[in-house]
Design a protein around this motif. Sequence first.
Motif, short mmCIF file in Angstrom:
data_model
loop_
_atom_site.label_atom_id
_atom_site.label_comp_id
_atom_site.label_asym_id
_atom_site.label_seq_id
_atom_site.Cartn_x
_atom_site.Cartn_y
_atom_site.Cartn_z
N MET A 22 0.82 -1.22 0.00
CA MET A 22 0.00 0.00 0.00
C MET A 22 0.85 1.26 0.00
SD MET A 22 -3.12 -0.85 2.66
CE MET A 22 -3.28 0.87 3.04
N LEU A 23 2.06 1.16 0.52
CA LEU A 23 2.93 2.33 0.59
C LEU A 23 3.43 2.77 -0.78
CD1 LEU A 23 4.24 4.38 2.46
CD2 LEU A 23 6.10 2.76 2.85
N ILE A 24 3.54 1.84 -1.71
CA ILE A 24 4.06 2.18 -3.04
C ILE A 24 3.24 3.29 -3.71
CG2 ILE A 24 4.54 1.30 -5.36
CD1 ILE A 24 5.36 -1.36 -4.00
N PRO A 25 1.91 3.15 -3.84
CA PRO A 25 1.17 4.24 -4.48
C PRO A 25 1.23 5.56 -3.71
CG PRO A 25 -0.33 2.45 -3.85
CD PRO A 25 1.06 1.99 -3.57
N TRP A 26 1.34 5.49 -2.40
CA TRP A 26 1.45 6.72 -1.63
C TRP A 26 2.77 7.44 -1.93
CZ3 TRP A 26 -2.24 9.39 0.45
CH2 TRP A 26 -3.41 8.75 0.85
N THR A 27 3.85 6.69 -2.09
CA THR A 27 5.13 7.34 -2.40
C THR A 27 5.12 7.90 -3.82
OG1 THR A 27 6.19 5.26 -3.05
CG2 THR A 27 6.46 5.97 -0.75
N ILE A 28 4.39 7.26 -4.72
CA ILE A 28 4.25 7.81 -6.07
C ILE A 28 3.44 9.11 -6.02
CG2 ILE A 28 3.22 7.40 -8.36
CD1 ILE A 28 3.96 4.39 -7.90
N ALA A 29 2.36 9.10 -5.23
CA ALA A 29 1.57 10.33 -5.05
C ALA A 29 2.42 11.44 -4.44
CB ALA A 29 0.34 10.04 -4.19
N LEU A 30 3.29 11.06 -3.50
CA LEU A 30 4.18 12.05 -2.88
C LEU A 30 5.13 12.64 -3.91
CD1 LEU A 30 4.94 13.33 -0.12
CD2 LEU A 30 6.68 11.54 0.08
N LEU A 31 5.65 11.81 -4.79
CA LEU A 31 6.53 12.29 -5.86
C LEU A 31 5.78 13.25 -6.78
CD1 LEU A 31 9.10 12.34 -7.56
CD2 LEU A 31 8.34 10.19 -8.61
N VAL A 32 4.58 12.88 -7.19
CA VAL A 32 3.78 13.75 -8.05
C VAL A 32 3.50 15.08 -7.35
CG1 VAL A 32 1.51 14.01 -9.15
CG2 VAL A 32 2.77 11.85 -9.37
N ALA A 33 3.16 15.01 -6.08
CA ALA A 33 2.89 16.23 -5.31
C ALA A 33 4.14 17.10 -5.19
CB ALA A 33 2.35 15.88 -3.92
N ALA A 34 5.28 16.50 -4.95
CA ALA A 34 6.52 17.26 -4.83
C ALA A 34 6.86 17.97 -6.13
CB ALA A 34 7.67 16.34 -4.41
N VAL A 35 6.67 17.28 -7.24
CA VAL A 35 6.92 17.90 -8.55
C VAL A 35 5.90 19.00 -8.81
CG1 VAL A 35 6.92 17.47 -11.05
CG2 VAL A 35 8.10 15.88 -9.50
N ALA A 36 4.64 18.78 -8.43
CA ALA A 36 3.61 19.80 -8.61
C ALA A 36 3.90 21.04 -7.79
CB ALA A 36 2.24 19.23 -8.25
N VAL A 37 4.37 20.87 -6.57
CA VAL A 37 4.73 22.02 -5.73
C VAL A 37 5.85 22.81 -6.39
CG1 VAL A 37 5.80 22.70 -3.52
CG2 VAL A 37 3.92 21.03 -3.56
N GLN A 38 6.86 22.11 -6.89
CA GLN A 38 7.98 22.77 -7.55
C GLN A 38 7.52 23.49 -8.82
OE1 GLN A 38 11.31 24.21 -7.19
NE2 GLN A 38 11.29 22.36 -5.97
N ALA A 39 6.68 22.83 -9.61
CA ALA A 39 6.18 23.43 -10.85
C ALA A 39 5.30 24.64 -10.55
CB ALA A 39 5.41 22.40 -11.67
N ALA A 40 4.46 24.52 -9.55
CA ALA A 40 3.58 25.64 -9.18
C ALA A 40 4.40 26.84 -8.72
CB ALA A 40 2.60 25.21 -8.10
N ASP A 41 5.46 26.57 -8.00
CA ASP A 41 6.33 27.66 -7.54
C ASP A 41 6.92 28.42 -8.72
OD1 ASP A 41 7.65 29.09 -5.39
OD2 ASP A 41 9.50 28.14 -6.10
N ARG A 42 7.19 27.72 -9.79
CA ARG A 42 7.76 28.36 -10.99
C ARG A 42 6.70 29.07 -11.83
NH1 ARG A 42 12.27 28.43 -9.01
NH2 ARG A 42 13.54 26.58 -8.93
N MET A 43 5.49 28.48 -11.91
CA MET A 43 4.48 28.98 -12.85
C MET A 43 3.49 29.97 -12.25
SD MET A 43 3.50 25.52 -14.83
CE MET A 43 4.74 24.37 -15.34
N LEU A 44 3.22 29.87 -10.97
CA LEU A 44 2.17 30.70 -10.37
C LEU A 44 2.47 32.20 -10.39
CD1 LEU A 44 0.74 28.57 -7.46
CD2 LEU A 44 -0.25 29.06 -9.69
#
Length: 162
Positions: free
Chosen positions: A93-115
């Motif tokens: 069960m932890l595998i999909p959560w860590t993938i979601a965490l990776l997606v969220a981390a990239v989204a935070v970084q992208a939002a910081d650049r684009m917002l």
Amino acid sequence: MDIFADTDAFRIAGLPLHPLLVHAAVVLTPLTAVAVALAALWPVARRRLGYAPPIAALLVAGLVPLTVLAGEALADTVGRTPSVVTHEALGLMLIPWTIALLVAAVAVQAADRMLPRLRRTKPAAARAVGVAVAAAAVVAAGGTIVVTVLTGDAGARSVWGG
């Protein structure tokens, strides 16, 4: 030769690799989740942490499946007791959560650049995107921490619980 079917592939000097990987995962996964949540919620932390949260999330997203594979090899050796099966299910069960965490981390970084650009043209949209990204990051971080703790607890109980 299938490396994933070979339990010797998950041994170092004859000892199972799973306990070593578990210690790395148990430390790095919650720390990464906290860093992602902090970066999502606190601009000062986001600037200071820089690319560390997405890089750490990528590391964790690779480490956790490797730990699960090593655990499955160990379970084949020691046997699949009910407590081991519970621990294994939580680890999976932890595998999909860590993938979601990776997606969220990239989204935070992208939002910081684009917002900043979006704020100049469409402030309401920028606010909505910022809130959505922060909420997703907090949910991913929280879920990752909870499942990590549950998995670790089940593993400890399977080893030390008699």
